[in-house]
Design a protein around this motif. Structure first.
Motif, PDB file in Angstrom:
ATOM      1  N   GLU A  70       2.115  -5.465  -6.918  1.00 22.38           N
ATOM      2  CA  GLU A  70       2.290  -5.883  -5.521  1.00 22.38           C
ATOM      3  C   GLU A  70       0.945  -6.021  -4.848  1.00 22.38           C
ATOM      4  O   GLU A  70       0.697  -6.941  -4.076  1.00 22.38           O
ATOM      5  CB  GLU A  70       3.144  -4.860  -4.769  1.00 22.38           C
ATOM      6  N   ILE A  71       0.063  -5.046  -5.111  1.00 24.61           N
ATOM      7  CA  ILE A  71      -1.260  -5.093  -4.489  1.00 24.61           C
ATOM      8  C   ILE A  71      -2.009  -6.341  -4.943  1.00 24.61           C
ATOM      9  O   ILE A  71      -2.597  -7.065  -4.137  1.00 24.61           O
ATOM     10  CB  ILE A  71      -2.037  -3.819  -4.829  1.00 24.61           C
ATOM     11  N   LEU A  72      -1.938  -6.585  -6.246  1.00 18.56           N
ATOM     12  CA  LEU A  72      -2.630  -7.765  -6.761  1.00 18.56           C
ATOM     13  C   LEU A  72      -2.045  -9.028  -6.125  1.00 18.56           C
ATOM     14  O   LEU A  72      -2.774  -9.953  -5.743  1.00 18.56           O
ATOM     15  CB  LEU A  72      -2.504  -7.828  -8.282  1.00 18.56           C
ATOM     16  N   ALA A  73      -0.726  -9.033  -5.959  1.00 20.98           N
ATOM     17  CA  ALA A  73      -0.091 -10.208  -5.370  1.00 20.98           C
ATOM     18  C   ALA A  73      -0.564 -10.415  -3.940  1.00 20.98           C
ATOM     19  O   ALA A  73      -0.862 -11.541  -3.511  1.00 20.98           O
ATOM     20  CB  ALA A  73       1.427 -10.041  -5.412  1.00 20.98           C
ATOM     21  N   VAL A  74      -0.684  -9.327  -3.207  1.00 22.77           N
ATOM     22  CA  VAL A  74      -1.113  -9.435  -1.806  1.00 22.77           C
ATOM     23  C   VAL A  74      -2.529  -9.970  -1.756  1.00 22.77           C
ATOM     24  O   VAL A  74      -2.867 -10.864  -0.951  1.00 22.77           O
ATOM     25  CB  VAL A  74      -0.986  -8.073  -1.119  1.00 22.77           C
ATOM     26  N   THR A  75      -3.395  -9.445  -2.621  1.00 20.04           N
ATOM     27  CA  THR A  75      -4.771  -9.910  -2.613  1.00 20.04           C
ATOM     28  C   THR A  75      -4.838 -11.383  -3.015  1.00 20.04           C
ATOM     29  O   THR A  75      -5.634 -12.161  -2.475  1.00 20.04           O
ATOM     30  CB  THR A  75      -5.599  -9.046  -3.577  1.00 20.04           C
TER      31      THR A  75
ATOM     32  N   ALA B   4       0.832  -1.203   0.000  1.00 19.94           N
ATOM     33  CA  ALA B   4       0.000   0.000   0.000  1.00 19.94           C
ATOM     34  C   ALA B   4       0.862   1.247   0.000  1.00 19.94           C
ATOM     35  O   ALA B   4       0.629   2.193  -0.765  1.00 19.94           O
ATOM     36  CB  ALA B   4      -0.920  -0.015   1.209  1.00 19.94           C
ATOM     37  N   ILE B   5       1.876   1.253   0.854  1.00 19.77           N
ATOM     38  CA  ILE B   5       2.721   2.453   0.925  1.00 19.77           C
ATOM     39  C   ILE B   5       3.509   2.617  -0.368  1.00 19.77           C
ATOM     40  O   ILE B   5       3.728   3.730  -0.867  1.00 19.77           O
ATOM     41  CB  ILE B   5       3.653   2.371   2.144  1.00 19.77           C
ATOM     42  N   PHE B   6       3.933   1.503  -0.950  1.00 21.91           N
ATOM     43  CA  PHE B   6       4.676   1.565  -2.207  1.00 21.91           C
ATOM     44  C   PHE B   6       3.782   2.187  -3.288  1.00 21.91           C
ATOM     45  O   PHE B   6       4.190   3.098  -4.022  1.00 21.91           O
ATOM     46  CB  PHE B   6       5.120   0.156  -2.602  1.00 21.91           C
ATOM     47  N   HIS B   7       2.557   1.701  -3.341  1.00 20.81           N
ATOM     48  CA  HIS B   7       1.650   2.276  -4.333  1.00 20.81           C
ATOM     49  C   HIS B   7       1.389   3.744  -4.023  1.00 20.81           C
ATOM     50  O   HIS B   7       1.271   4.575  -4.931  1.00 20.81           O
ATOM     51  CB  HIS B   7       0.338   1.493  -4.364  1.00 20.81           C
TER      52      HIS B   7
ATOM     53  N   TRP C 226       4.478  -1.880 -11.293  1.00 23.00           N
ATOM     54  CA  TRP C 226       5.105  -2.627 -10.194  1.00 23.00           C
ATOM     55  C   TRP C 226       4.299  -2.502  -8.913  1.00 23.00           C
ATOM     56  O   TRP C 226       4.063  -3.496  -8.208  1.00 23.00           O
ATOM     57  CB  TRP C 226       6.531  -2.138  -9.968  1.00 23.00           C
ATOM     58  N   SER C 227       3.864  -1.299  -8.608  1.00 25.88           N
ATOM     59  CA  SER C 227       3.160  -1.146  -7.323  1.00 25.88           C
ATOM     60  C   SER C 227       1.788  -1.809  -7.399  1.00 25.88           C
ATOM     61  O   SER C 227       1.338  -2.456  -6.447  1.00 25.88           O
ATOM     62  CB  SER C 227       3.035   0.325  -6.962  1.00 25.88           C
ATOM     63  N   LYS C 228       1.128  -1.693  -8.537  1.00 22.48           N
ATOM     64  CA  LYS C 228      -0.178  -2.331  -8.656  1.00 22.48           C
ATOM     65  C   LYS C 228      -0.031  -3.842  -8.594  1.00 22.48           C
ATOM     66  O   LYS C 228      -0.846  -4.544  -8.003  1.00 22.48           O
ATOM     67  CB  LYS C 228      -0.827  -1.889  -9.966  1.00 22.48           C
TER      68      LYS C 228
END
Lengths: 657, 143, 334
Positions: free
Chosen positions: A417-422, A347-350, A413-415
């Protein structure tokens, strides 16, 4: 190096000083040079922030090997009972990242404003308030307890109000400012109640104490507290259903939209939830709410953005959508320790990459507006890429980053990461299905994002060249004072993702904030397995983004005639999107009208009941005067007689005692 | 040693004071109003002198002396004022001055009629004596 | 209301009725004067002045009788009564005269008789000054004004009085109250009578007739007559009365009352003497024989500033009178 505490206080103090200097000297002496105190304060704060960023990883470590945050208590604000609120600042990884983001982008935007606001009658006022905003925002992220955080939280709200209503003589701007203030205030009430709940439960307001005691709280209290805190975040970060203020906030000057309503202030909610991750991490129900609200907002805002014709409004809805992504990430940090840390980091990265490319896009839009004579309706201009080359290329960088153009642009890249977390969250746990739905929603939203971003880009810069009459004869590209910040931001928008993301720099820097020191013991320790790239997910998201861009290209460059057909095919959905799903109208009917009626009722009561009583009281002296009037007959001797009667009566009464 | 006690003097002073007050309230001739006020002062002065006598202290008499002084000043100013007022209305009646009443009040007027004045006395007619004087041209006064 | 009109105070309270009843001779005399004065005041339809005159004369006579010393007539008291009668009668005359000239002359009479009283009170300089200033200057000046202003004769205003009833009533209440104050403060005769009754009392019941019932035990009610007695006989053996009274000790009370009577006898506080009661007549200072010299010394030592101020006042009043009488430019001196 210096001791961190010796200069940490200067980070908010320098912008404050700039604000005071601008406000005091600006209108009378500085006039056209009013930007200097503000720029100096912002750049100084930025340099100190970078110093802090460097110093934080070099600090002391505790027994577990986690860095100890710098805690600097400067002065005791107040003490009530056993609560003692000191004006304490805190420097750790999260704070440092936020500080650098805020002050760096803030500095660039302030410099850009010199060109953009040139010649405006309220020039000093603008820079004074922007400085005040930087002071509040840096104070917000530096705060070490909830009360100081809340104070600065309201401070940024105030600055937002002042800047949205900067052109206060325009009724729409004044209304937008009022709307923003009132709507965010609704969320602020939640935040305050949440702080009170935490205080009554833990008897402290310090972050370390409260978050450290999180595992001792009952699940219900924790959920309630988290939801209340999240309400504050919903208001400030414009999440559904309190998102309605942000599109209207575009009434403010474009740099303000870039600084406050895209890059920094609206991310305060994300910061708050990330800061309280130890609380949220232990309240899976609250996490689910956060994720669902985030995902839903992302989709809703993207759908609305599809059909807007106002360039800045498209960007505003995309901001709401991207903030929804961040909350989705934060809400996905369930199940285990490691995932929570990953989620917050994502989240912070995004947040950081978004700050770069969204500020860039807004400044680009501002540049277009500047050239077009304050026209921002995309239907009225087009084909500007030859006319405004600098703006065009930088805007393209921002758009690609926002769309998540694969491999190099930061949004990708940041998006991802979010998708990966979800994706991680949807692999297990009681709510796995919901998280999977959210993942699909997020992927779809990514496609929509790519589509509407490039729709705006193509409509503005491609096609045949059209200019509105307000633009004058020779619309010019951004002056260097505006162009250079655009280029710096463009570089950041392109490179930030690939430099910080896959290399693990960012994650490594931030993760240990959550990974060891503060995350609670109730969560099971993370299984080993470092930060691996989820290659299939990346491929899907890249395909979706490219698909969206391609569709936009087909519709808006190749065969513009298809747009009408598509709109007709979508029918009702198109109209709903065009009208923002009638949410404003819904709120108007549900809240504004009833309250206006109540206000009218109160006014009537006040006018007839209260005023009537007051008037009645006013009638009493008049009546007494009416009774006594005949005594004022103008005869001196009659007056003397009354006096003598009084004296005689008084004497008699004295005798009778 | 005087056989008359203090009480009696004080009572006479009080009587003069009260009579002066009644006069002040009832008489309508401005000069009589003023004289009534002077009579009240006389009552007070009598009090003071009596106390001076019975306390063996000249302070009372000194105070009375000041009263006389102030009364003289008062007389001078009051006389001037009465003259001014008389010039305006050609009358000494204080009731002619009631403009300071409330605006919607009727002025106070004397409604009870006075009894008819007695008829002028019949004067005896003297017989004409001597020749009729010559008509003199009317002389104007240059005073 | 409780500030000063607390008519129901149980310890010291007096209702209007008891107040009037306790001093009924005074109220009767004053009331007689009130009726007389009211009938005498100028009015369009006035009853024959003889009735009013009779009533006021009766009131004055009764007052004189009330004040008359019980122990014989001295030349000085004869003079006092003569001057007092003249002063009060002159005052009434001034009020009742329709003709302002007559009223002014009646005022001169008042001033002259007051000056006689001044002489009786050992103030010859004041007498002279008052005669010169009032009778000689003020009255004569005003007579001039009256005569100049009223060449046409009597005006209707002089034949009328403003609010005669209310004004007379006010004067009546004021005079009655003043008289009672004076009487209560300086007339020791009722107290002496009470003391005499107590000293002669044969039983406790007689004491209670005079001073009311003694308190029950533990009640801190004090002897009602104690405060007036203290005022009347300062330094006298007053305080011994109180314990005897509250103990219901009749012999002790009688002894104390007799002691107080003896004290009064010894110090010569007869009714009709000049002394303020309670002051030892022998120790009382006398006025200096050289009245004018004494006045001058007092004026120019103790009251020097006041004299200077009075001089300034006279000057200012003179200038003011000139300015006022002259009127605005062009208006005066015509």
């Amino acid at each position: 190096m210096f001791d961190v505490c010796s200069y940490l206080w200067l980070i908010p103090a320098l912008p404050l000083l700039g604000c005071i200097a601008t406000a005091a000297l600006g209108p009378r002496w500085l006039r056209g040079q009013s930007h200097w105190p503000c720029i100096l304060g912002a750049v100084g704060a930025c340099v100190l922030s970078v110093l802090t960023l460097i110093a934080v990883p070099q600090g002391a470590v505790n027994a577990d090997g986690a860095p100890v945050p710098y805690l600097c208590s400067y002065y005791e604000w107040f003490r009530a009972g056993d609560v003692d609120v000191s004006f304490a600042l805190r420097a750790d990884g999260l704070t440092a990242v936020m500080l650098v983001t805020v002050t760096f982008i803030g500095s660039l935007i302030v410099i850009y404003s010199v060109g953009y606001m040139h010649g405006d009658p309220g020039y000093p006022r603008y820079f004074a308030v922007v400085s005040l905003f930087l002071f509040s925002m840096t104070g917000l992220v530096l705060a070490n307890n909830f009360i100081v955080l809340y104070a600065f939280w309201e401070g940024v709200g105030l600055c937002s109000y002042l800047l949205i209503g900067y052109w206060f003589s325009r009724p729409s701007a004044a209304a937008a400012a009022r709307k923003a203030f009132l709507v965010t205030r609704l969320g602020d009430i939640g935040l305050f109640l949440g702080i009170l709940v935490l205080w009554t439960e833990t008897n402290s307001l310090d972050f370390d104490v409260v978050l450290g005691q999180a595992h001792t709280l009952s699940a219900e209290i924790l959920t309630i507290a988290c939801l209340l805190l999240f309400a504050g975040a919903v208001g400030k970060s414009a999440q559904f259903p309190l998102h309605v203020w942000l599109p209207d906030a575009m009434e403010g000057p474009s740099p303000v939209s870039a600084l406050i309503h895209a890059a920094t202030m609206v991310t305060a909610g994300v910061y708050l939830v990330a800061r309280c991750m130890p609380l949220f991490g232990q309240a899976p129900d609250a996490q689910l709410v956060v994720a669902v609200i985030g995902g839903f907002t992302a989709l809703l805002a993207a759908l609305i953005a599809l059909t807007q014709t106002d360039l800045k409004r498209v960007l505003a809805y995309s901001t709401i959508s991207q903030l929804g992504y961040m909350f989705l990430a934060l809400g996905s940090g369930v199940e285990h320790h490691r995932l929570a840390a990953l989620a917050a980091t994502a989240a912070i990265f995004h947040l950081v990459t978004h700050a770069f490319f969204k500020a860039l896009l807004f400044l680009g839009a501002g540049s277009v507006m500047h050239a077009m004579g304050d026209v921002i309706d995309m239907r009225r201009f087009g084909g500007l890429r030859k006319l405004l080359p600098v703006t065009h290329w930088t805007f393209l960088c921002g758009a690609a980053a926002l769309a998540g153009f694969p491999v190099i642009f930061s949004g990708f890249w940041s998006k991802d990461e979010i998708l990966a977390v979800t994706w991680e969250a949807s692999r297990g746990g009681p709510h796995a299905v919901i998280y999977f739905v959210l993942l699909v929603t997020a992927l779809g939203t990514a496609g929509l994002t790519a589509f509407y971003t490039f729709r705006a880009y193509f409509m503005t810069f491609w096609g045949e060249q059209r200019l509105p009459e307000e633009a004058g004869h020779h619309p010019h590209d951004a002056a260097p004072v505006m162009g250079v910040p655009l280029m710096i931001l463009a570089a950041g928008a392109v490179l930030a993702g690939i430099v910080l993301g896959p290399t693990g720099l960012f994650g490594g820097f931030l993760e240990h904030y959550w990974s060891r020191s503060e995350l609670p013991t109730r969560l099971q320790a993370a299984e080993a397995g470092g930060h691996a790239l989820n290659v299939p997910l990346m491929l899907i998201s890249a395909a979706v983004a490219l698909g969206g861009i391609g569709l936009a290209y087909v519709l808006y460059v190749r065969t513009p005639a298809l747009v009408g057909t598509a709109a007709r095919m979508l029918g009702g959905l198109y109209g709903w999107s065009r009208n923002k799903f009638y949410l404003d109208e819904l709120f108007e009917a549900l809240f504004v009208r009833p309250f206006a009626g109540l206000a009218r009722l109160c006014k009537t009561l006040d006018q007839y009941l209260v005023d009537g009583l007051v008037d009645l009281i006013g009638q009493v002296p008049a009546f007494v005067g009416y009774v006594m009037r005949p005594f004022q007959n103008g005869l001196v001797q009659f007056y003397a007689l009354l006096m003598a009667l009084g004296v005689a009566g008084f004497l008699l009464a004295t005798m009778l005692r | 040693m005087s056989p008359v006690n203090l009480e009696s003097y004080l009572l006479v002073g009080a009587a003069l004071f009260v009579l002066g007050m009644v006069g002040f309230l009832t008489r309508r001739n401005m000069i009589l109003i003023f004289l009534s006020a002077e009579m009240m002062l006389q009552g007070v002065a009598l009090n003071l002198v009596a106390f001076a006598r019975y306390h063996g202290d000249l302070g009372g008499q000194v105070l009375t002396l000041f009263i006389v002084t102030v009364a003289a000043c008062e007389a001078a100013v009051a006389l001037a004022l009465i003259l001014m007022l008389y010039r305006r209305r050609k009358s000494l009646d204080v009731s002619l001055w009631q403009e300071l009443r409330e605006p919607n009040l009727e002025p106070v007027v004397d409604d009870e009629p006075l009894p008819a004045p007695p008829p002028p006395p019949e004067l005896p007619h003297l017989p004409v004596a001597g020749p009729k004087p010559e008509e003199q041209p009317h002389e104007t006064s240059h005073v | 209301m409780a500030l000063f009109l607390d008519l129901t105070d149980p310890t010291r309270g007096e209702t209007l009725l008891t107040f009037v009843r306790a001093h009924w001779p005074i109220w009767a005399i004053v009331g007689l004067g009130f009726v007389g004065l009211y009938t005498l005041l100028p009015a369009p339809r006035r009853s024959a002045p003889i009735w009013g005159g009779l009533l006021t004369a009766a009131a004055i006579l009764l007052a004189g009788v009330w004040l008359m010393p019980r122990d014989g007539a001295w030349p000085e008291s004869v003079l006092f009564y003569a001057f007092s009668l003249l002063a009060v009668a002159g005052g009434i005359l001034m009020l009742s005269q329709k003709n302002p000239v007559h009223a002014a002359l009646a005022f001169a009479l008042v001033v002259l008789s007051t000056c006689g009283l001044f002489l009786l009170l050992a103030a010859p300089f004041l007498m002279a000054a008052t005669i010169i200033i009032y009778a000689g200057a003020i009255v004569v000046t005003f007579l001039f004004v009256i005569m100049l202003a009223q060449q046409a004769g009597l005006t209707s205003a002089d034949a009328r009085a403003r609010e005669p009833f209310l004004a007379s009533l006010t004067g009546f209440v004021l005079l009655g109250t003043l008289w009672i104050v004076i009487d209560r403060t300086y007339n020791v005769a009722p107290l002496l009578r009470q003391l005499d009754q107590v000293a002669q009392a044969a039983s406790w019941g007689e004491v209670e007739q005079v001073w009311g019932t003694a308190p029950a035990k533990g009640n801190d009610k004090t002897l009602p007559a104690l405060e007036p007695l203290r005022r009347a006989f300062p330094g006298g053996p007053v305080d011994v009365l109180e314990p005897a009274w509250s103990r219901k000790d009749l012999p002790a009370l009688k002894r104390s009352a007799q002691a107080l009577l003896d004290y009064h006898q010894e110090h010569g506080h007869r009714r009709g003497t000049i002394a303020v009661p309670g002051h030892d007549a022998a120790k009382r200072p006398e006025l200096p024989a050289e009245n004018v010299a004494g006045l001058g010394r007092s004026l120019f030592t103790h009251h020097l500033v006041a004299v200077e101020l009075a001089g300034v006042l006279l000057l200012v009043a003179t200038i003011g009178a000139i300015v006022i009488a002259a009127g605005r430019r062009g208006e005066g001196l015509r």
